[in-house]
Structures are given as structure tokens and as C-alpha cells.
Scaffold this active site. Structure first.
Site, PDB file in Angstrom:
ATOM      1  N   CYS A  54      -0.381   2.539  -4.401  1.00 57.60           N
ATOM      2  CA  CYS A  54      -1.125   3.761  -4.671  1.00 57.60           C
ATOM      3  C   CYS A  54      -0.277   4.963  -4.310  1.00 57.60           C
ATOM      4  O   CYS A  54       0.620   4.899  -3.473  1.00 57.60           O
ATOM      5  CB  CYS A  54      -2.417   3.789  -3.864  1.00 57.60           C
ATOM      6  SG  CYS A  54      -3.734   2.821  -4.616  1.00 57.60           S
TER       7      CYS A  54
ATOM      8  N   HIS B  53       0.866  -1.174   0.000  1.00 60.75           N
ATOM      9  CA  HIS B  53       0.000   0.000   0.000  1.00 60.75           C
ATOM     10  C   HIS B  53       0.901   1.220   0.000  1.00 60.75           C
ATOM     11  O   HIS B  53       2.081   1.146   0.388  1.00 60.75           O
ATOM     12  CB  HIS B  53      -0.885   0.015   1.256  1.00 60.75           C
ATOM     13  CG  HIS B  53      -1.960  -1.040   1.248  1.00 60.75           C
ATOM     14  ND1 HIS B  53      -2.976  -1.054   0.316  1.00 60.75           N
ATOM     15  CD2 HIS B  53      -2.180  -2.104   2.069  1.00 60.75           C
ATOM     16  CE1 HIS B  53      -3.785  -2.092   0.567  1.00 60.75           C
ATOM     17  NE2 HIS B  53      -3.316  -2.750   1.617  1.00 60.75           N
TER      18      HIS B  53
END
Length: 514
Positions: free
Chosen positions: A383, A340
Site C-alpha cells: 500500500c 505492507h
């Protein structure tokens, strides 16, 4: 009001000075040789000294600071352009009309930037009877000029050096000679100050719309640092004579990094799937890690996979690889991180952010001499923006509430250390999410592996392959037809990265029994 303007202007100069290292000040000094009186320039000790001289000669003032923007652009300090109110693209746009660094000076600086330590040793050996010992390629250029061995109209010594040390460098000199020959028939000459004459006798002429780009002519060395961090010759647009058009086409055969050593290199894959707090499990990421392992093993790299590492463990891991002596016999280094993320950073298993720039800075030439002048490739699947609603079976590698964000946005180009030989492949542009199928893996990693398998056997270089990856991912869409993704590469590579064609068929064909 005028006092405020003057204060802001001088504050800009001070901020730039504070962010320049000694090597960059030396480069600025060298590029100004044809603009400033040589005697005064020799006494320069800091960037502020250079700024004072430029202001004294009226090249730099509150109303027009473009000369400084041009100089920072040419020495690859693009992050400092913002302090002057410029962007890299804006400087490129203004160079044809406002650029002042002479073609000759650009050629010498470009040569110095592309002379490796090994080439320098050979050059010093060849010239040892003419020159005292020096410590850098830039100093070599300065000494050649001081001895009168090189001038704007006589570059024979440079040609002989290039032929003996690295024939690829000869193209930079040839490009300069070709452009110099073609300029007199087409130039629009601007007034030149007396102080624009250097000890070499080189007079700088500006051509407006009819001047060509040395950068495009010498694309064998810096084909497109503009896709990240362009540096190099003057941005000009010249209708070349027939013979020079052929030379321009031939120059596109950029030199490649050495890839014929006993070992290709190491590939680290840091795969964070599970997290300690509120961040969701990254289902499908193990498929990505497996694909990366198969493809990079096929390309000849020794792959090491690390799963579910905390921020501290990631830093310790990188430090251990930074000091690994085995890099000396390897051609390159690859690091893939699956996690992430937020703008300019990725999460450790403990949900603490690690800056991408910090990750990469472990492997600069200074921190990791064993990898100096070798390509260092980083691929980040994470991301770079806010959480979005996650459709099934598509998930976003985004953060969730109650997890602290990075204090400010960091673009991929700013994440790369301002040193040569880095490539950063980002799954998505800054501020946006990237997508991962919970069974088939991430769009970006799957496209990357697929294009490597397809295009390496065709002899394509890594930047061409990443362009194909961009095309692939940009065409993908979630099952509802509402989610899109755009990857983004950034780099400071000086040559093409071309992996040798493996003897074995690609992993996908091996699995099919071909």
C-alpha cells in the site's frame, strides 16, 4: 513588495543550484551554447553563473523563468521543476510556444545521452587523430564543434560515427535532418537576439503550432520517458511531408537492451508475511512469491527468495547484492518486494519503514558499476496510503494505528534515482491501498505474472506489458463492488526491455501438463 518578489526569485535559483551536480551543470551549459555568448559561457563554473548570464541576456527574470524550467526538463531534473512552480506536464504544454533550446543543440545532447561507455571508446579510437582524449560523450560533442567537424548544417561526421559505432544512433541525426528540412516552409520565426548566435553559426528558430516533436521522431531512444521522467527533444507539432510520416512510423522501432549474455540476471523476492508488532499477517503473499519465482525462472533469471526481513536486514541484503561481482555477466536485475507499506516506503518485519528510493539507490551506476547501462526493474506490492476497512477475503497492505507514518508523500517518479535504466512498478498510485486475496494472492502480482506469461512469447516489451497489467487490475473489484485499484509504473529506461522468448512453455501451461 518588489524586494520580496526578487528575494523569492533568487532563492528559487539558489535552491536549484544547490541540487545540481557537476554533470548536470555541464549539461545546462551545453544546452545554452546557442543562447549565450560563447566566450562568457566558457568561464562558467556553476549553475548560478549560467543563471546570471541568462538574466543578463534577459532570457530569465522574475516574471518569466520558463527557460530554466525547459533546461531542467531537458536534463531530466523534473523534481526541481516544483521549485519553479512548474510540473513536467506544464513544461511540455508550453514548449511549442516558449521553448528556446535549438533543434541542433537538442540533437547533440540527445546523442551524448545515448552514447554508452563502450560506444565512446570506439568513437574516440576512430577520431584519435583529430581529437584529444576526452572523458565523456558530452565533451566529445563539444570537441567536434570546436574543431569545426560538426555544425548545424554539416553533421556528416556524426553520421559516420553512428554508422561505425551504433547504427541505432543514426536515427537521432536523421530525425534532426528531416525536421530541419521541413521547418523553413512552416515556421513562425520569432526575433533572435545577436547573442543567440553561437560559434557554430547556429541560429535558433522557434515554431509555434506547426513544429514537431523530436522526441516522437526519435522514439527508438526515448519512446516515453514521460510516463516517467521524459527528457529529450523539443515538444512541437508538425504536419510532416509524406516521406517524413513514413520515417516517423519507422522510428518507432526502438532499440532494445542487450539480452543475449551467458546469464539473464538475478531476481530478488523479499516477501514479508509476518510482522513483530501490530501489522497483520499478509496471507496469500507466499502464493505471490511462488508465482514470481516460477515466472522469472522461466524468463531465465536466477531467483532468490528472502522471507520476513527486518528493515536492517533488507538494507544489509541490498548492500550485499550491490557489491556482488556476478552482475558483470548478467543482462539485467530484478527486485520484487512484497510487504505492507506507506507513501514512498515499505515496512520491514520490525515495522520500521524503508524508503523505496533508498532501496533502488543501491543499484545506480555509481553504487553498482556492474549494472551500469543495464535495466534494473523493481516491482513493489505494498500500500501507499492510509488503512481502510478490510473486507473478507480481501485485505489491504496498509498500516494500522500506532505505527509511525512517513513524514510526507512521495510519488513513484520521485522514488526512482535520477539515473537512467530504472523501472519502478508500483501496485497502486500514491496515497491509496493495494489489495491482496488471502488465498489467490495480490491483484497486482497475479496480473503481472499472468501478463508476463502471455505477452513475453509475443515479443512485447515490459512497458507494454505493464500497460496491460494496469488494464487488468483496473477492472478488478472486491466482492462488494466498492474497492478498486490502479497500478503505476515509472521509469528512466532508455531502451525497450524485451525478454527473449523462453523455449519452455509458460509455467501455467506446464502445471496443466501442456
Amino acid at each position: 513588495m518588489d524586494d520580496d518578489s526578487s528575494w523569492r526569485f533568487r532563492k528559487q535559483l539558489l535552491l536549484v543550484d544547490e541540487n545540481l551536480m557537476a554533470e548536470e551543470v555541464a549539461a545546462l551549459k551545453f544546452l545554452c551554447t546557442d543562447l549565450l555568448p560563447f566566450g562568457r559561457l566558457e568561464n562558467v563554473k556553476s549553475a548560478l553563473d549560467i543563471f546570471q548570464l541568462l538574466m543578463a541576456e534577459d532570457y530569465l527574470n522574475e516574471e518569466d523563468n520558463f527557460i530554466l524550467a525547459e533546461l531542467l526538463y531537458r536534463i531530466n531534473c523534473h523534481s526541481l521543476l516544483r521549485k519553479l512552480g512548474y510540473s513536467k506536464e506544464k513544461v511540455q504544454e508550453c514548449l511549442p510556444e516558449k521553448g528556446r533550446v535549438s533543434l541542433y543543440r537538442q540533437m547533440l545532447y540527445e546523442l551524448s545521452e545515448n552514447i554508452t561507455s563502450e560506444m565512446l571508446k570506439e568513437a574516440v579510437f576512430l577520431l584519435q587523430k583529430r581529437l584529444p582524449k576526452q572523458q565523456s560523450a558530452l565533451e566529445l560533442m563539444i570537441l567536434l564543434e570546436k574543431q569545426g567537424l560538426v555544425t548545424d548544417s554539416n553533421v556528416q561526421v556524426l553520421e559516420e560515427l553512428c554508422v561505425n559505432v551504433s547504427p541505432d544512433l543514426l536515427e537521432i541525426v536523421n530525425c534532426y535532418k528531416q525536421a530541419k528540412v521541413s521547418l523553413p516552409q512552416q515556421e513562425n520565426t520569432l526575433p533572435i537576439k545577436e547573442s543567440s548566435l553561437s560559434h557554430t553559426g547556429d541560429v535558433r528558430v522557434l515554431a509555434n503550432s506547426q513544429v514537431t516533436s523530436f522526441q516522437s521522431l526519435s522514439s527508438n531512444i526515448n519512446d516515453n520517458k514521460a510516463a516517467n521522467l521524459t527528457q529529450g527533444f523539443s515538444e512541437m507539432h508538425l504536419e510532416l511531408p509524406g516521406g517524413l510520416n513514413n520515417a516517423k512510423n519507422e522510428s518507432k522501432s526502438m532499440t532494445s537492451y542487450k539480452m543475449d549474455g551467458p546469464h539473464r540476471g538475478f531476481c530478488l523476492v523479499i516477501n514479508n508475511v509476518e510482522f513483530d508488532g501490530s501489522l497483520p499477517e499478509r496471507k496469500g503473499s507466499c502464493k505471490d512469491a511462488g508465482e514470481l519465482e516460477r515466472v522469472f525462472t522461466w524468463l531465465g533469471l536466477d531467483v532468490r527468495i528472502y522471507k520476513n526481513k527486518t528493515s536492517r536486514e533488507i538494507k544489509e541484503l541490498l548492500e550485499s547484492w550491490q557489491h556482488f561481482p556476478g552482475h558483470k555477466d548478467r543482462d539485467c536485475f530484478v527486485c520484487c518486494i512484497l510487504s505492507h507499506g506507506e507513501s514512498g516506503a515499505i515496512y520491514g518485519k520490525d515495522e520500521v519503514l524503508v524508503s523505496i528510493r533508498t532501496i533502488m539507490s543501491h543499484f545506480t551506476a555509481k553504487q553498482c558499476p556492474q549494472l551500469a547501462e543495464k535495466p534494473k526493474l523493481f516491482f513493489i506490492q505494498a500500500c501507499q496510503g492510509k488503512e481502510i476497512q478490510q473486507p473478507v477475503p480481501i485485505e489491504a497492505d496498509a498500516h494500522v494505528p500506532n505505527v509511525p507514518s512517513t513524514p510526507q508523500s512521495v510519488s513513484p517518479s520521485e522514488s526512482i534515482p535520477e539515473e537512467a535504466d530504472f523501472l519502478l512498478g508500483m501496485a497502486t498510485v500514491d496515497g491509496f491501498v493495494s489489495f491482496r486475496h488471502i488465498q489467490q494472492g495480490a491483484w497486482y502480482i497475479q496480473a503481472l505474472c499472468s501478463k508476463l506469461e502471455l505477452l513475453v512469447p509475443r515479443g512485447e516489451d515490459i512497458l507494454s506489458i505493464l500497460t496491460e497489467v494496469n488494464e487488468d487490475v483496473s477492472r478488478r473489484v472486491d466482492r462488494l463492488g466498492t474497492k478498486k485499484q490502479m497500478p503505476q509504473p515509472a521509469y528512466t529506461l532508455r531502451r525497450k526491455v524485451i525478454f527473449p522468448i523462453p523455449k519452455e512453455p509458460p509455467p501455467s501451461q506446464q502445471h496443466r501438463g501442456f
